[in-house]
Structure formats: structure tokens, C-alpha cells
Design a protein around this motif. Structure first.
Motif, PDB file in Angstrom:
ATOM      1  N   CYS A  30       0.857  -1.260  -0.005  1.00 42.92           N
ATOM      2  CA  CYS A  30      -0.044   0.017   0.093  1.00 42.92           C
ATOM      3  C   CYS A  30       0.905   1.115  -0.168  1.00 42.92           C
ATOM      4  O   CYS A  30       1.857   1.408   0.760  1.00 42.92           O
ATOM      5  CB  CYS A  30      -0.931   0.013   1.319  1.00 42.92           C
ATOM      6  N   VAL A  31       0.761   2.208  -0.916  1.00 43.40           N
ATOM      7  CA  VAL A  31       1.342   3.591  -0.889  1.00 43.40           C
ATOM      8  C   VAL A  31       0.602   4.500  -0.300  1.00 43.40           C
ATOM      9  O   VAL A  31      -0.461   4.805  -0.807  1.00 43.40           O
ATOM     10  CB  VAL A  31       1.687   3.463  -2.177  1.00 43.40           C
ATOM     11  N   SER A  32       1.128   5.407   0.316  1.00 46.59           N
ATOM     12  CA  SER A  32       0.563   6.543   0.921  1.00 46.59           C
ATOM     13  C   SER A  32       1.549   7.933   0.430  1.00 46.59           C
ATOM     14  O   SER A  32       2.615   7.606   0.599  1.00 46.59           O
ATOM     15  CB  SER A  32       0.570   6.534   2.610  1.00 46.59           C
ATOM     16  N   VAL A  33       0.732   8.387  -0.293  1.00 43.82           N
ATOM     17  CA  VAL A  33       1.457   9.870  -0.722  1.00 43.82           C
ATOM     18  C   VAL A  33       1.244  10.846   0.240  1.00 43.82           C
ATOM     19  O   VAL A  33      -0.139  11.333   0.268  1.00 43.82           O
ATOM     20  CB  VAL A  33       0.949  10.049  -2.258  1.00 43.82           C
ATOM     21  N   ILE A  34       2.278  11.457   0.810  1.00 47.87           N
ATOM     22  CA  ILE A  34       1.979  12.635   1.784  1.00 47.87           C
ATOM     23  C   ILE A  34       2.521  14.077   0.905  1.00 47.87           C
ATOM     24  O   ILE A  34       3.548  14.120   0.518  1.00 47.87           O
ATOM     25  CB  ILE A  34       2.892  12.452   2.997  1.00 47.87           C
ATOM     26  N   ILE A  35       1.645  15.031   1.087  1.00 46.82           N
ATOM     27  CA  ILE A  35       2.050  16.241   0.309  1.00 46.82           C
ATOM     28  C   ILE A  35       1.878  17.360   1.312  1.00 46.82           C
ATOM     29  O   ILE A  35       0.827  17.865   1.901  1.00 46.82           O
ATOM     30  CB  ILE A  35       0.916  16.801  -0.672  1.00 46.82           C
ATOM     31  N   PRO A  36       3.112  17.793   1.824  1.00 47.47           N
ATOM     32  CA  PRO A  36       3.018  19.043   3.029  1.00 47.47           C
ATOM     33  C   PRO A  36       2.843  20.227   2.241  1.00 47.47           C
ATOM     34  O   PRO A  36       3.370  20.444   1.009  1.00 47.47           O
ATOM     35  CB  PRO A  36       4.428  18.797   3.489  1.00 47.47           C
ATOM     36  N   ALA A  37       1.918  20.971   2.740  1.00 43.95           N
ATOM     37  CA  ALA A  37       1.527  22.300   1.900  1.00 43.95           C
ATOM     38  C   ALA A  37       1.376  23.387   2.729  1.00 43.95           C
ATOM     39  O   ALA A  37       0.656  23.395   3.896  1.00 43.95           O
ATOM     40  CB  ALA A  37       0.205  22.038   1.255  1.00 43.95           C
ATOM     41  N   TYR A  38       1.855  24.334   2.379  1.00 44.17           N
ATOM     42  CA  TYR A  38       1.881  25.533   3.097  1.00 44.17           C
ATOM     43  C   TYR A  38       1.334  26.903   1.961  1.00 44.17           C
ATOM     44  O   TYR A  38       2.202  27.067   1.311  1.00 44.17           O
ATOM     45  CB  TYR A  38       3.002  26.123   3.874  1.00 44.17           C
ATOM     46  N   SER A  58      -3.032   5.017  -4.717  1.00 47.14           N
ATOM     47  CA  SER A  58      -2.392   5.352  -3.413  1.00 47.14           C
ATOM     48  C   SER A  58      -3.467   6.133  -2.459  1.00 47.14           C
ATOM     49  O   SER A  58      -4.378   6.741  -2.966  1.00 47.14           O
ATOM     50  CB  SER A  58      -1.076   6.200  -3.686  1.00 47.14           C
ATOM     51  N   GLU A  59      -3.176   6.048  -1.156  1.00 46.86           N
ATOM     52  CA  GLU A  59      -3.614   7.062  -0.124  1.00 46.86           C
ATOM     53  C   GLU A  59      -3.151   8.469  -0.223  1.00 46.86           C
ATOM     54  O   GLU A  59      -1.943   8.564  -0.251  1.00 46.86           O
ATOM     55  CB  GLU A  59      -3.408   6.577   1.255  1.00 46.86           C
ATOM     56  N   ILE A  60      -3.716   9.624  -0.728  1.00 47.97           N
ATOM     57  CA  ILE A  60      -3.436  10.799  -0.837  1.00 47.97           C
ATOM     58  C   ILE A  60      -3.679  11.745   0.437  1.00 47.97           C
ATOM     59  O   ILE A  60      -4.885  11.745   0.768  1.00 47.97           O
ATOM     60  CB  ILE A  60      -3.901  11.497  -1.932  1.00 47.97           C
ATOM     61  N   ILE A  61      -2.501  12.188   1.166  1.00 49.14           N
ATOM     62  CA  ILE A  61      -2.647  12.942   2.314  1.00 49.14           C
ATOM     63  C   ILE A  61      -2.166  14.250   2.239  1.00 49.14           C
ATOM     64  O   ILE A  61      -0.919  14.501   1.830  1.00 49.14           O
ATOM     65  CB  ILE A  61      -2.091  12.370   3.515  1.00 49.14           C
ATOM     66  N   VAL A  62      -2.961  15.355   2.368  1.00 46.12           N
ATOM     67  CA  VAL A  62      -2.403  16.713   2.343  1.00 46.12           C
ATOM     68  C   VAL A  62      -2.340  17.196   3.660  1.00 46.12           C
ATOM     69  O   VAL A  62      -3.271  17.049   4.710  1.00 46.12           O
ATOM     70  CB  VAL A  62      -3.367  17.683   1.448  1.00 46.12           C
ATOM     71  N   VAL A  63      -1.075  17.489   4.239  1.00 45.28           N
ATOM     72  CA  VAL A  63      -0.841  18.043   5.416  1.00 45.28           C
ATOM     73  C   VAL A  63      -0.749  19.655   5.420  1.00 45.28           C
ATOM     74  O   VAL A  63       0.012  20.283   4.680  1.00 45.28           O
ATOM     75  CB  VAL A  63       0.347  17.573   6.101  1.00 45.28           C
ATOM     76  N   ASN A  64      -2.021  20.289   6.011  1.00 43.82           N
ATOM     77  CA  ASN A  64      -2.050  21.756   5.788  1.00 43.82           C
ATOM     78  C   ASN A  64      -1.274  22.433   6.810  1.00 43.82           C
ATOM     79  O   ASN A  64      -1.509  22.081   8.122  1.00 43.82           O
ATOM     80  CB  ASN A  64      -3.459  22.004   5.895  1.00 43.82           C
ATOM     81  N   ASN A  65       0.009  22.922   6.468  1.00 46.16           N
ATOM     82  CA  ASN A  65       1.029  23.091   7.695  1.00 46.16           C
ATOM     83  C   ASN A  65       0.767  24.561   7.897  1.00 46.16           C
ATOM     84  O   ASN A  65       1.776  25.720   7.351  1.00 46.16           O
ATOM     85  CB  ASN A  65       2.272  23.034   7.070  1.00 46.16           C
TER      86      ASN A  65
END
Length: 247
Positions: A30-38, A58-65
Motif C-alpha cells: 500500500c502506497v501513501s502519498v504525503i503532500i506537505p503544504a503551506y 494510493s492514499e493521498i494525504i495533504v498536510v495543511n501546515n
């Protein structure tokens, strides 16, 4: 005619019998794609869609920083899972993403990129899926930025002879087994990407540099670049054996 009767009593027995009869399938990854975003409202949608278009689902996760624009709203509209990280800094955002990621393979992609390759997810994770390496670092056709050329590469050449061949040591598009990310120290600032690469090298993790074609990203002011240069230099020196500095 003699018949063979097999009685399966528990999960261990199942495992043994699958091995005997060659019935075991490859473990599903399983692939998780993490997108740190500001404050990436202008690009976050296209980055998410580029990930979604991959043949690897994939699982797409955006991290609102701590964004103050519509980054979170647009990420949700484009179908990503969004979490909030209230500590400003890319390293904090990456850690927050790792904590919630369900995949055993992690791909980090910056939220401000224009990515032109057809399938960046496949390119970055295939060497890991094939068991060739445990970590991949991207390289791209855009020339290295000012901090890369004036700070990172000269320091690396002085202190890490086996790392100087990497074309884009500060690239934020990286992938790896989740377990190898959990064993490295994530810097909380601009030093996070080079820190991860050097930790992987120091931990003897198998690495492949993957060429992903052309990308664009936003230019930064000289003031921001000065801060970035200091934090990158600090991350490199922290991991170096200063006694090995070359003449």
C-alpha cells in the motif's frame, strides 16, 4: 487411488501449506502519498490530480501546515485526505503525515510543484516495489537552485564523498519503506530533505536516484534563501565527521 487429506488448524499451518503448494501470493503493498503544504492554493489541485492519475492507486494525504489561504479547501475538493499540522515547518508536516499514513511505502511530494512526467508515483515507487532498494530520491531536468549549487553541493563534496553524485540532493520528491523513515531524524525546517538523504546513507539504506523529467517550483526571495541555506548547512554539518574534511 490414494487421496491426500490436509487438515488446517491455525494461521501458521495455513502459511506452511501455502509455501508447500506454491499458493502464496505476493504481499500486497500500500502506497501513501504525503503532500506537505503551506499556502499552495495555486498548485495543490494539480499536484493531487497528478498523483491520482497514476496507475498505482494510493492514499493521498495533504498536510495543511498552517496555511492562511484556500489550500485545505481545495485539497478536500480534489479528493485528498487533509490533516492539520499546527507547528510551522516542513519537517513537522512530514512527521504528522507519517503518523496517519496507512501505507507501508511512503512517497513525499511538495505541494508547490509543476510536475510534467506522466506518472511520478510509478517512477518513484517501482524500484521499491521490485525490491531493488528501500529509498528513492528524485532528480529532474531543472538545474539545481542557488542553495543547492552554492551551499549543499560544496559541503557534500567536502564531507560526504559517496553522496556527491546525487544531482538534486535537496529534492523534496522522495519515497521509501515506511520503516526506514521511522528510523531517521527529521529536521523541522529546510534541512529536512538533505537530512533524510544523509541519514539513509549513514544507515546504509539501499538508494536509487530516479529521473522524473522536468518540474517547476516557485522561486523564493533572497531573504528566504538565506534562511534555507543556513538550515541546509546545519543539517549537513550535524551529520558529518568534521575530521574527514578534505584539503
Amino acid at each position: 487411488m490414494v487421496q491426500t487429506v490436509v487438515i488446517l488448524t491455525d494461521s501458521v499451518t495455513f502459511d506452511i501449506m501455502y509455501e508447500i503448494f506454491g499458493l502464496r501470493e505476493k504481499k500486497m503493498r500500500c502506497v501513501s502519498v504525503i503532500i506537505p503544504a503551506y499556502n499552495e492554493e495555486e498548485t495543490i489541485g494539480q499536484v493531487i490530480n497528478k498523483v491520482r492519475d497514476s496507475k498505482i492507486k494510493s492514499e493521498i494525504i495533504v498536510v495543511n501546515n498552517c496555511s492562511t489561504d484556500k489550500t485545505e479547501e481545495l485539497a478536500k475538493e480534489n479528493g485528498a485526505k487533509v490533516i492539520y499540522c499546527d507547528q510551522r515547518g516542513k519537517g513537522y508536516a512530514m512527521e504528522a503525515g507519517l503518523e496517519v499514513a496507512s501505507g507501508d511505502i511512503i512517497l513525499f511530494i511538495d505541494g508547490d510543484l509543476g510536475i510534467y512526467v506522466q506518472d511520478v508515483v510509478d517512477l518513484m515507487v517501482q524500484p521499491i516495489l521490485e525490491g531493488k532498494v528501500k529509498f528513492t530520491k528524485s532528480a529532474f531536468s531543472r538545474e539545481g537552485g542557488r542553495v543547492t549549487e552554492l551551499v549543499a553541493k560544496p559541503l557534500i563534496e567536502l564531507l560526504f564523498d559517496d553522496v556527491k553524485s546525487f544531482e538534486q540532493p535537496l529534492s523534496g520528491i522522495i519515497a521509501g519503506e515506511k520503516e526506514v523513515f521511522e528510523k531517521v531524524k527529521l529536521e523541522k525546517d529546510y534541512g529536512v530533505d538533505i537530512g533524510i538523504l544523509l541519514d539513509m546513507v549513514n544507515n546504509h539504506v539501499p538508494i536509487e536516484e530516479v529521473h522524473i523529467g522536468r518540474i517547476d517550483n516557485n522561486s523564493q526571495s533572497w531573504k528566504s534563501l538565506s534562511k534555507m541555506a543556513k538550515e541546509v548547512a546545519k543539517a549537513i554539518i550535524k551529520r558529518a565527521d568534521i575530521s574527514k574534511i578534505k584539503d
